[in-house]
Design an enzyme around this catalytic site. Structure first.
Site, PDB file in Angstrom:
ATOM      1  N   LYS A   1       0.831  -1.208   0.000  1.00 36.13           N
ATOM      2  CA  LYS A   1       0.000   0.000   0.000  1.00 36.13           C
ATOM      3  C   LYS A   1       0.868   1.262   0.000  1.00 36.13           C
ATOM      4  O   LYS A   1       0.646   2.182  -0.781  1.00 36.13           O
ATOM      5  CB  LYS A   1      -0.938   0.012   1.210  1.00 36.13           C
ATOM      6  CG  LYS A   1      -2.001   1.083   1.103  1.00 36.13           C
ATOM      7  CD  LYS A   1      -2.820   1.196   2.358  1.00 36.13           C
ATOM      8  CE  LYS A   1      -2.045   1.990   3.378  1.00 36.13           C
ATOM      9  NZ  LYS A   1      -2.740   2.164   4.651  1.00 36.13           N
TER      10      LYS A   1
ATOM     11  N   ASP B   1      -6.616   1.410   0.765  1.00 31.45           N
ATOM     12  CA  ASP B   1      -6.647   1.497   2.221  1.00 31.45           C
ATOM     13  C   ASP B   1      -8.055   1.144   2.692  1.00 31.45           C
ATOM     14  O   ASP B   1      -8.913   0.748   1.903  1.00 31.45           O
ATOM     15  CB  ASP B   1      -6.215   2.891   2.698  1.00 31.45           C
ATOM     16  CG  ASP B   1      -7.295   3.932   2.425  1.00 31.45           C
ATOM     17  OD1 ASP B   1      -8.225   3.648   1.641  1.00 31.45           O
ATOM     18  OD2 ASP B   1      -7.216   5.031   3.011  1.00 31.45           O
TER      19      ASP B   1
END
Ligand code: SF4
Length: 212
Positions: free
Chosen positions: A120, A138
């Protein structure tokens, strides 16, 4: 969800916010990388407060490395998990100097080899600093993608793949920011504000509320 609906959703999100930006404050790829590492399980507001004190003193790998774990901790101790994060940041600085001449690499594999940098974080840096059409999923993006049915998936990797497949190309570079902001301020976890949602008529969430 069909392609026309997806297109209209992103068209409206772009219309409302033509140049979406991360809410993390940064001025170089390095400052962004460190801010993203610090932001794990913390708010952008909290990270910005800490980096507003840290960066005027140290905003290069060399300068932060010179602070050491203890020195860095003084600046970031208001952020959750600061001790572990301080260790990761110091080690990341050391590796940036050792392997990349003090620069943030524009390369997924090299980024993910840094401590505290997972998929991420690498995606955020690749997208926001280097403008690659990648998708950092997210908690907000995961929720919005599933609720709306823009890109449903059982886990973040599945949602990431679906988004890359289904988000129309012209929106791909900025889709990450639009979806995060939509999740943070409108399609909130506990009480989505469907009553004042710009895409309510297009969203396929079966439990829409009248809350605005
Ligand atoms: S209508 Fe409700 S569930 Fe759908 S995107 Fe908007 S806030 Fe989220």
């Amino acid at each position: 969800m069909n392609a026309a609906k997806r297109y209209e959703i992103f068209r409206r999100l772009r219309e409302d916010n033509p140049e979406p930006r991360t809410e993390l404050v940064y001025s170089t790829p390095f400052e962004l990388l460190i801010a993203v590492i610090l932001s794990a399980q913390a708010t952008d507001v909290g990270v910005n407060k800490a980096t507003a004190r840290l960066y005027p003193v140290a905003n290069t790998p060399e300068a932060i490395l010179a602070l050491g774990v203890e020195g860095l901790s003084e600046y970031i101790k208001t952020i959750g998990l600061y001790n572990a994060k301080a260790k990761n940041v110091i080690e990341t600085c050391r590796l940036l100097i050792e392997r990349h001449g003090g620069q943030v690499p524009d390369d997924r594999e090299a980024l993910e080899a840094l401590p505290g940098v997972g998929r991420k974080t690498a995606n955020v840096v690749l997208n926001t600093a280097f403008r690659h059409p990648v998708m950092a999923v997210d908690t907000h993006i995961f929720r919005v993608s599933n609720r709306t049915r823009i890109a449903p998936g059982k886990n973040v990797l599945e949602v990431e793949r679906q988004l890359l497949k289904f988000v129309p190309k012209e929106f791909l570079l900025d889709a990450h920011h639009w979806l995060i902001l939509h999740g943070r301020y409108v399609c909130q976890a506990r009480k989505p504000r469907c009553g004042s949602c710009r895409i309510e008529d297009l969203c396929e969430y079966p439990e829409k509320t009248a809350i605005d």
